[in-house]
Design a protein around this motif. Structure first.
Motif, PDB file in Angstrom:
ATOM      1  N   LYS B  34      68.752  53.853  58.946  1.00 21.55           N
ATOM      2  CA  LYS B  34      70.151  53.819  58.490  1.00 21.55           C
ATOM      3  C   LYS B  34      71.098  54.150  59.640  1.00 21.55           C
ATOM      4  CE  LYS B  34      68.959  56.696  55.099  1.00 21.55           C
ATOM      5  NZ  LYS B  34      67.488  56.611  55.226  1.00 21.55           N
ATOM      6  N   ARG B  35      70.717  55.178  60.414  1.00 18.36           N
ATOM      7  CA  ARG B  35      71.565  55.516  61.565  1.00 18.36           C
ATOM      8  C   ARG B  35      71.550  54.390  62.604  1.00 18.36           C
ATOM      9  NH1 ARG B  35      73.345  61.073  62.640  1.00 18.36           N
ATOM     10  NH2 ARG B  35      72.870  62.309  60.808  1.00 18.36           N
ATOM     11  N   ILE B  36      70.391  53.752  62.789  1.00 16.38           N
ATOM     12  CA  ILE B  36      70.323  52.653  63.766  1.00 16.38           C
ATOM     13  C   ILE B  36      71.215  51.501  63.316  1.00 16.38           C
ATOM     14  CG2 ILE B  36      68.788  50.940  64.819  1.00 16.38           C
ATOM     15  CD1 ILE B  36      66.583  53.090  64.694  1.00 16.38           C
ATOM     16  N   PRO B  96      71.619  41.095  60.130  1.00 13.65           N
ATOM     17  CA  PRO B  96      70.319  41.772  60.163  1.00 13.65           C
ATOM     18  C   PRO B  96      70.375  43.128  60.877  1.00 13.65           C
ATOM     19  CG  PRO B  96      70.048  39.488  60.754  1.00 13.65           C
ATOM     20  CD  PRO B  96      71.519  39.724  60.654  1.00 13.65           C
ATOM     21  N   ALA B  97      71.045  43.172  62.038  1.00 19.62           N
ATOM     22  CA  ALA B  97      71.055  44.417  62.802  1.00 19.62           C
ATOM     23  C   ALA B  97      71.743  45.533  62.029  1.00 19.62           C
ATOM     24  CB  ALA B  97      71.733  44.203  64.149  1.00 19.62           C
ATOM     25  N   VAL B  98      72.831  45.208  61.337  1.00 16.79           N
ATOM     26  CA  VAL B  98      73.571  46.262  60.645  1.00 16.79           C
ATOM     27  C   VAL B  98      73.012  46.481  59.238  1.00 16.79           C
ATOM     28  CG1 VAL B  98      75.818  47.011  59.841  1.00 16.79           C
ATOM     29  CG2 VAL B  98      75.631  45.736  61.972  1.00 16.79           C
ATOM     30  N   PHE B  99      73.194  45.478  58.369  1.00 16.09           N
ATOM     31  CA  PHE B  99      72.817  45.671  56.965  1.00 16.09           C
ATOM     32  C   PHE B  99      71.325  45.475  56.752  1.00 16.09           C
ATOM     33  CE2 PHE B  99      77.256  44.216  56.986  1.00 16.09           C
ATOM     34  CZ  PHE B  99      77.824  45.403  56.582  1.00 16.09           C
ATOM     35  N   GLY B 100      70.702  44.636  57.589  1.00 12.94           N
ATOM     36  CA  GLY B 100      69.256  44.491  57.499  1.00 12.94           C
ATOM     37  C   GLY B 100      68.584  45.815  57.800  1.00 12.94           C
ATOM     38  N   ASN B 101      68.981  46.439  58.897  1.00  8.85           N
ATOM     39  CA  ASN B 101      68.405  47.730  59.222  1.00  8.85           C
ATOM     40  C   ASN B 101      68.663  48.747  58.133  1.00  8.85           C
ATOM     41  OD1 ASN B 101      66.856  48.000  61.581  1.00  8.85           O
ATOM     42  ND2 ASN B 101      68.636  47.469  62.810  1.00  8.85           N
ATOM     43  N   PHE B 102      69.895  48.775  57.655  1.00  5.68           N
ATOM     44  CA  PHE B 102      70.236  49.805  56.677  1.00  5.68           C
ATOM     45  C   PHE B 102      69.571  49.542  55.336  1.00  5.68           C
ATOM     46  CE2 PHE B 102      73.261  53.354  56.187  1.00  5.68           C
ATOM     47  CZ  PHE B 102      73.055  53.636  54.859  1.00  5.68           C
ATOM     48  N   ASN B 119      62.507  50.012  66.749  1.00  7.65           N
ATOM     49  CA  ASN B 119      63.809  49.684  66.192  1.00  7.65           C
ATOM     50  C   ASN B 119      64.926  50.297  67.040  1.00  7.65           C
ATOM     51  OD1 ASN B 119      65.391  48.455  64.300  1.00  7.65           O
ATOM     52  ND2 ASN B 119      65.249  50.100  62.796  1.00  7.65           N
ATOM     53  N   LEU B 120      64.761  51.573  67.384  1.00  3.23           N
ATOM     54  CA  LEU B 120      65.761  52.230  68.231  1.00  3.23           C
ATOM     55  C   LEU B 120      65.765  51.588  69.618  1.00  3.23           C
ATOM     56  CD1 LEU B 120      67.845  54.494  68.578  1.00  3.23           C
ATOM     57  CD2 LEU B 120      65.998  55.993  69.316  1.00  3.23           C
ATOM     58  N   PHE B 121      64.567  51.264  70.124  1.00  2.00           N
ATOM     59  CA  PHE B 121      64.441  50.614  71.428  1.00  2.00           C
ATOM     60  C   PHE B 121      65.212  49.286  71.441  1.00  2.00           C
ATOM     61  CE2 PHE B 121      61.712  48.099  74.477  1.00  2.00           C
ATOM     62  CZ  PHE B 121      62.173  48.739  75.609  1.00  2.00           C
ATOM     63  N   TRP B 204      64.643  38.512  51.451  1.00  2.00           N
ATOM     64  CA  TRP B 204      64.093  37.167  51.644  1.00  2.00           C
ATOM     65  C   TRP B 204      64.804  36.451  52.782  1.00  2.00           C
ATOM     66  CZ3 TRP B 204      60.001  34.504  51.205  1.00  2.00           C
ATOM     67  CH2 TRP B 204      59.142  34.628  50.121  1.00  2.00           C
ATOM     68  N   SER B 205      66.135  36.559  52.801  1.00  2.00           N
ATOM     69  CA  SER B 205      66.875  35.864  53.859  1.00  2.00           C
ATOM     70  C   SER B 205      66.552  36.492  55.219  1.00  2.00           C
ATOM     71  CB  SER B 205      68.377  35.907  53.582  1.00  2.00           C
ATOM     72  OG  SER B 205      68.881  37.205  53.775  1.00  2.00           O
ATOM     73  N   LEU B 206      66.335  37.823  55.226  1.00  3.38           N
ATOM     74  CA  LEU B 206      65.976  38.469  56.487  1.00  3.38           C
ATOM     75  C   LEU B 206      64.600  38.007  56.956  1.00  3.38           C
ATOM     76  CD1 LEU B 206      67.171  42.095  55.737  1.00  3.38           C
ATOM     77  CD2 LEU B 206      68.218  40.489  57.326  1.00  3.38           C
ATOM     78  N   TYR B 207      63.719  37.720  55.990  1.00  6.60           N
ATOM     79  CA  TYR B 207      62.370  37.268  56.334  1.00  6.60           C
ATOM     80  C   TYR B 207      62.428  35.901  57.013  1.00  6.60           C
ATOM     81  CZ  TYR B 207      57.427  36.152  55.840  1.00  6.60           C
ATOM     82  OH  TYR B 207      56.127  35.801  56.096  1.00  6.60           O
TER      83      TYR B 207
END
Ligand SMILES: [Cu+2]
Lengths: 95, 537
Positions: B34-36, B96-102, B119-121, B204-207
């Motif tokens: 979530k923080r990432i 993906p980077a913002v809401f996908g991660n969260f 993920n952090l890397f 699914w869309s992220l997949y």
């Protein structure tokens, strides 16, 4: 993960034979450039390279002894790349 | 539903759980997904402001024919850096980077992604790529090739093209690693009972997206290395003088960059598929059709890149094949639009802010998609290629599509992420202003393109003056709207009305069944899924 525990041991002899085969195929792809194959040159080069990578994937990277899902994934990806190459050659082959 | 709204007290949210670190280290050393996600959000927000300013400078230059505020070299550099920032630093990492991660781990009932450190890397690689882009601005001057780095100019220009290309190369690794992480997470970490067809549509869309990130991005990596080899070593892949082929560059570039459009738009469609059922209070129409169309887009999207090259001198056989495939790839997108409309049909719609963004997304996306088919037809494209029409088209898709969905998702998940509610009347003012500005900015460019105004010139003929004035005015209105949205969101995230309501919008997925804001590992106990997703009683 339980189905992943069957560690398959490949004998050194097999590795040695595959290595030899790869070297022979590399030699072939160099030798084949001496023949004037015109537009088929790329096809032949790609076929030789694909055969080599198939052996590397199957034996060195253990795909042959892995679960089916990985075999399917790898095959689909290779097919995808193949279609991309074919489409590219719709341009180069018919210019 | 009502039992879902009980307030939780006596737990530590992810915002309070700082791992014993101080200040900024609470963020940049945290492997919490979530923080990432928020790290990406803040970095992208900063870049977006830079990109918008560059866009505004171009519009100001184009307010009148001739030199207004900058000459040709500065203009070329401006559109190049605008493109590089907007594409590689904003819309490709994008949702993906913002809401996908969260949201991905939460929506599938997992405590984190499969590889939290990786993920952090990925975020650090993203930052490194951004730094390389900044470096390209100094020295010999910012790159002037356009974000496409087309050969042969890209290895002939004296400007700082290499650091920018290297930046794009490095950013690609961030994208690949995120994709890999998501694929493994989705395969391995779905909650018990969550079969593939019980998985919500955003995951699914992220997949689908993750597979494109994983398989298409290496192509751009190789291509940019080839350009570097061309520039530094003079190898001759693309140089006709050495027997190379400049068209090979275009092929390789678009083999990545067309699928990249789906890296941008698929997660946007996923977010829309979350918002629409929630505010229609109705089960999504045609769940399986949406899933299959997602996979179809991800797959067929690989085979249409040639539509960027109709006027390049490609063979006739390739021309018709790519045109046919382009028309085929439009079908699954249209299926999604029909499904969204059918979901709304006879639903009990509440026009909350996220819904307004989603509804306007459909409108804007349709214009972008259909003008894409105009460009996808061979004969018409000969007339429209490299005109303002193309610029209008892809801004409707990439900015209208992704941007509207991003703002929709931002408002939709805002209370869950920050534990505060945004100011709804300011949010609505922002949305209306932004939408009017957007259409006024890009609408006239369709007309200008049809009339023959080429893209990527700082100057134009007198006859194009009128629509350009309207377009620049639209830019000012749109930026006013953007500022309203941005200031409202930042203020609300810090001082907005606190909420611990679990499910403020009445959604059905797992993120609405955990406390607001979520605890560190999302779930005390991993849930067991026994019913289909998007079920309303
Ligand atoms: Cu395209």
């Amino acid at each position: 993960m339980s189905d992943n525990t069957n560690h398959h041991i490949v004998p050194y002899r097999t590795y040695g034979l595959i290595l030899l085969l790869l070297l022979v195929l590399t030699g072939t792809s160099v030798a084949v450039t001496q023949i004037e194959l015109t537009r088929w040159a790329t096809v032949v080069a790609l076929l030789l390279a694909s055969t080599k990578s198939a052996f590397v994937l199957a034996i060195f990277m253990h795909l042959k002894f892995d679960q089916n899902i990985y075999k399917i994934m790898a095959t689909l990806i290779i097919l995808l790349v193949a279609v991309v190459i074919v489409l590219t050659f719709l341009d180069y082959g018919f210019r | 539903m009502s039992s879902n709204n009980t307030n939780h007290t006596g737990y530590k949210s992810y915002l309070e759980e700082d791992g014993g670190r101080k200040g900024i280290f609470k963020w940049i050393l945290s492997t919490d997904h979530k923080r990432i996600g928020l790290l990406y959000l803040y970095a992208m927000m900063g870049w977006f402001i830079v990109g918008v300013v560059l866009g505004l400078l171009m519009k100001l230059e184009l307010i009148a024919p001739g030199k207004t505020i900058m000459g040709p070299q500065a203009y070329n550099a401006t559109f190049t850096v605008h493109g590089v920032i907007m594409i590689f630093l904003i819309v490709i990492p994008g949702l993906p980077a913002v809401f996908g991660n969260f949201m991905l781990p939460i929506q599938i009932g997992a405590k984190d992604v499969a590889f939290p450190r990786l993920n952090l890397f990925s975020w650090y690689i993203y930052v490194l790529g951004g730094i390389l882009v900044i470096i390209s601005l100094f020295g010999n001057g910012p790159p002037d090739t356009g974000w496409t780095f087309y050969a042969p100019y890209s290895f002939k220009t004296g400007t700082n093209m290499l650091p920018a290309a290297l930046g794009a190369f490095v950013l690609g690794f961030s994208s690949i690693l995120t994709g890999l992480n998501f694929i493994v997470t989705i395969h391995r970490m779905r909650a018990p009972g969550m079969t593939w067809f019980k998985m919500p549509l955003f995951p699914w869309s992220l997949y689908g997206t993750a597979w494109i990130q994983l398989l298409a991005t290496p192509v751009i990596g190789i291509t940019l290395l080839m350009v570097a080899g061309e520039r530094i070593l003079g190898i001759g892949f693309f140089d006709p003088a050495k027997g190379g082929d400049p068209l090979l560059y275009q092929h390789l570039f678009w083999i990545y960059s067309h699928p990249a459009v789906y890296i941008m738009i698929l997660p946007a469609m996923g977010a829309i598929s979350e918002i629409i059922p929630t505010f229609s209070k109705k089960t999504i129409f045609g769940y399986k059709a949406i899933v299959i169309s997602t996979l179809a887009i991800a797959f067929v999207g690989y085979f249409v890149w040639g539509h960027h090259m109709y006027t390049s001198g490609m063979s006739g056989a390739a021309l018709w094949a790519f045109s046919l495939l382009t028309f085929i790839v439009a079908i699954p997108s249209a299926i999604k639009v029909f499904n969204w409309i059918s979901t709304m049909h006879q639903g009990s719609i509440s026009t909350e802010i996220p819904f307004l963004w989603a509804a306007s997304f459909i409108f804007i996306f349709m214009i972008g998609g259909l003008t894409g088919l105009v460009l996808g037809s061979l004969a018409v494209d000969v007339h429209l290629h490299d005109t303002a029409f193309v610029v209008a088209h892809f801004h409707f898709i990439v900015f209208g599509g992704v941007g509207f969905a991003f703002f929709g998702a931002m408002h939709y998940w805002f209370p869950k992420i920050f534990g505060r509610m945004f100011d709804k009347s300011w949010a609505k003012t922002g949305w209306i202003t932004f939408s009017i500005g957007f259409v006024t900015l890009y609408g006239p460019m369709f007309y200008l393109g049809i009339m023959g105004m080429p893209r990527r010139y700082f100057d134009y003929l007198d006859e194009f003056h009128g629509p350009n004035i309207i377009s620049t005015m639209g830019a000012l209105v749109m930026i006013a709207g953007f500022l309203i949205i941005l200031i409202n969101l930042i203020k609300s995230a810090r001082h907005g009305e606190k909420t611990t309501e679990m499910n403020p919008w009445g959604g059905t997925n797992l993120e609405w069944q955990i406390p607001t804001p979520p605890p560190l590992e999302n779930f005390d106990e991993i849930p067991v899924i026994d019913k289909a997703t998007y079920k309303y009683d």
